[in-house]
Design a protein around this motif. Structure first.
Motif, PDB file in Angstrom:
ATOM      1  N   ARG A  97       0.849  -1.191   0.000  1.00  0.00           N
ATOM      2  CA  ARG A  97       0.000   0.000   0.000  1.00  0.00           C
ATOM      3  C   ARG A  97       0.883   1.239   0.000  1.00  0.00           C
ATOM      4  N   ALA A  98       0.779   2.062  -1.021  1.00  0.00           N
ATOM      5  CA  ALA A  98       1.580   3.289  -1.103  1.00  0.00           C
ATOM      6  C   ALA A  98       0.785   4.445  -0.507  1.00  0.00           C
ATOM      7  N   LEU A  99       1.379   5.120   0.462  1.00  0.00           N
ATOM      8  CA  LEU A  99       0.726   6.249   1.112  1.00  0.00           C
ATOM      9  C   LEU A  99       1.322   7.555   0.606  1.00  0.00           C
ATOM     10  N   THR A 100       0.474   8.551   0.452  1.00  0.00           N
ATOM     11  CA  THR A 100       0.910   9.866  -0.001  1.00  0.00           C
ATOM     12  C   THR A 100       0.280  10.939   0.881  1.00  0.00           C
ATOM     13  N   GLY A 101       0.756  12.174   0.688  1.00  0.00           N
ATOM     14  CA  GLY A 101       0.179  13.295   1.428  1.00  0.00           C
ATOM     15  C   GLY A 101       1.122  13.786   2.506  1.00  0.00           C
TER      16      GLY A 101
ATOM     17  N   ALA B 225      10.751   5.862  14.542  1.00  0.00           N
ATOM     18  CA  ALA B 225       9.678   5.023  14.014  1.00  0.00           C
ATOM     19  C   ALA B 225       8.945   5.731  12.877  1.00  0.00           C
ATOM     20  N   LEU B 226       8.731   7.028  13.031  1.00  0.00           N
ATOM     21  CA  LEU B 226       8.063   7.793  11.977  1.00  0.00           C
ATOM     22  C   LEU B 226       8.959   7.936  10.751  1.00  0.00           C
ATOM     23  N   ALA B 227      10.274   8.093  10.979  1.00  0.00           N
ATOM     24  CA  ALA B 227      11.200   8.164   9.848  1.00  0.00           C
ATOM     25  C   ALA B 227      11.220   6.844   9.085  1.00  0.00           C
ATOM     26  N   ASP B 228      11.150   5.734   9.808  1.00  0.00           N
ATOM     27  CA  ASP B 228      11.088   4.420   9.155  1.00  0.00           C
ATOM     28  C   ASP B 228       9.812   4.292   8.327  1.00  0.00           C
ATOM     29  N   LEU B 229       8.704   4.812   8.859  1.00  0.00           N
ATOM     30  CA  LEU B 229       7.444   4.771   8.119  1.00  0.00           C
ATOM     31  C   LEU B 229       7.552   5.610   6.853  1.00  0.00           C
TER      32      LEU B 229
ATOM     33  N   LEU C  87       9.309   3.847   4.086  1.00  0.00           N
ATOM     34  CA  LEU C  87       8.481   2.845   3.411  1.00  0.00           C
ATOM     35  C   LEU C  87       7.553   3.489   2.383  1.00  0.00           C
ATOM     36  N   HIS C  88       7.279   4.797   2.560  1.00  0.00           N
ATOM     37  CA  HIS C  88       6.320   5.490   1.683  1.00  0.00           C
ATOM     38  C   HIS C  88       6.951   6.793   1.198  1.00  0.00           C
ATOM     39  N   PRO C  89       7.789   6.743   0.192  1.00  0.00           N
ATOM     40  CA  PRO C  89       8.498   7.940  -0.278  1.00  0.00           C
ATOM     41  C   PRO C  89       7.581   9.024  -0.817  1.00  0.00           C
TER      42      PRO C  89
ATOM     43  N   PRO D 183      -5.682   7.738   4.989  1.00  0.00           N
ATOM     44  CA  PRO D 183      -4.838   6.555   5.188  1.00  0.00           C
ATOM     45  C   PRO D 183      -3.475   6.867   5.803  1.00  0.00           C
ATOM     46  N   LEU D 184      -2.876   7.994   5.418  1.00  0.00           N
ATOM     47  CA  LEU D 184      -1.565   8.330   5.974  1.00  0.00           C
ATOM     48  C   LEU D 184      -1.674   8.652   7.460  1.00  0.00           C
ATOM     49  N   VAL D 185      -2.648   9.456   7.835  1.00  0.00           N
ATOM     50  CA  VAL D 185      -2.821   9.798   9.243  1.00  0.00           C
ATOM     51  C   VAL D 185      -3.184   8.552  10.037  1.00  0.00           C
TER      52      VAL D 185
END
Length: 280
Positions: free
Chosen positions: A88-92, A110-114, A117-119, A267-269
């Motif tokens: 699942r690709a997240l944007t925003g 942890a947020l940087a790792d997330l 995963l979603h550039p 989805p990102l939030v």
């Protein structure tokens, strides 16, 4: 034979450290105390060092435990994110307002790792004063706020209790009368908790240093000026208190998360909130 760190053992270890108690950790994990203790011993055998100091008042990490903790938290966070977000690709954009003590913990990692995963997504972590954080929240720059439950905008979406632990400066005599303490400048609920705990134990104290920032408080403790109370994630190995009976027990604090109502279903939030809840 290569040694592997099992996810279930790391989860048991992290939960025990966060809870500060084998019994509370076992309850949180839905296990019996003997089963959890066996898992912790197995992890210690794998690592080759004791990871927890056990006393009548609870548990605290050893030096080896302090060194393992950030790796264990990151492994658990990455594993959970990989399972949840795979395919699942997240944007925003998602802005997160954090209490300074949380911004100095493993949460930003942890947020940087997330984000890695979603550039296509942009995450912004802000450590702001109460008024500035509320302004950013109302303006929509910050969608999530994780702070002391009483200080988040509006009613918390969820809350969690975390223990405070003692941080001791090198060379500080814990039997000193009065005991030198390093405090966050008032008004501060943690300051009140420290002083109430000392007075409840009939310990005389004196203020050796005050600061309105975690950076200042930790600098004073590193300089050996006194003792203070911090979240476990901010406790440096050299500051650990290895005499559980030398200082009075500290209360838990209640953290809460607020989420801007306009972000429901984003989805990102959703993913960022899930990551924060897992980590705390």
């Amino acid at each position: 034979m290569a040694r592997d760190l099992e996810i279930v053992l790391l989860r048991s270890f992290v939960t025990a450290v966060r809870a500060g108690s084998i019994s509370r950790a076992a309850s949180a994990l839905g296990q019996s105390q003997p089963a959890l203790s066996q898992q912790l011993r197995k992890l210690e055998n794998t690592v080759g060092s004791p990871l927890l100091l056990r006393s009548t008042t609870g548990v605290s990490p050893t030096r080896a435990g302090d060194e393992l903790l950030p790796y264990a938290e990151r492994i658990l966070s990455l594993a959970a994110q990989a399972l949840t977000e795979a395919g699942r690709a997240l944007t925003g954009h998602c802005g997160v307002g954090l209490l300074e003590d949380l911004a100095a913990s493993q949460l930003p990692q942890a947020l940087a790792d997330l984000a890695r995963l979603h550039p296509g997504a942009t995450l912004e972590v802000l450590s702001l004063s109460g008024d500035a954080r509320r302004e950013a929240y109302d303006a929509g720059r910050v969608q999530l706020v994780l702070d002391e439950a009483a200080d988040v905008p509006g009613r918390p979406r969820w809350t969690v209790r975390r223990p405070l632990v003692w941080a001791v400066g090198q060379g500080v005599d814990l039997a000193a009368d009065p005991l030198p303490v390093v405090l966050f400048s008032g008004p501060c609920t943690w300051r009140a908790s420290v002083l109430e705990g000392l007075e409840g134990a009939d310990r005389r104290w004196r203020v050796a240093f005050e600061s309105n920032s975690l950076v200042g408080v930790l600098a004073a403790v590193r300089a050996g000026l006194g003792v203070t109370a911090v979240l476990p994630g901010n406790l440096e190995p050299a500051m650990a208190c290895h005499d559980a009976d030398a200082l009075p027990s500290l209360p838990d604090i209640e953290l809460g998360l607020a989420r801007h109502p306009r972000t429901e279903g984003d989805p990102l939030v959703d993913a960022v909130e899930t990551a924060l809840r897992r980590m705390v």
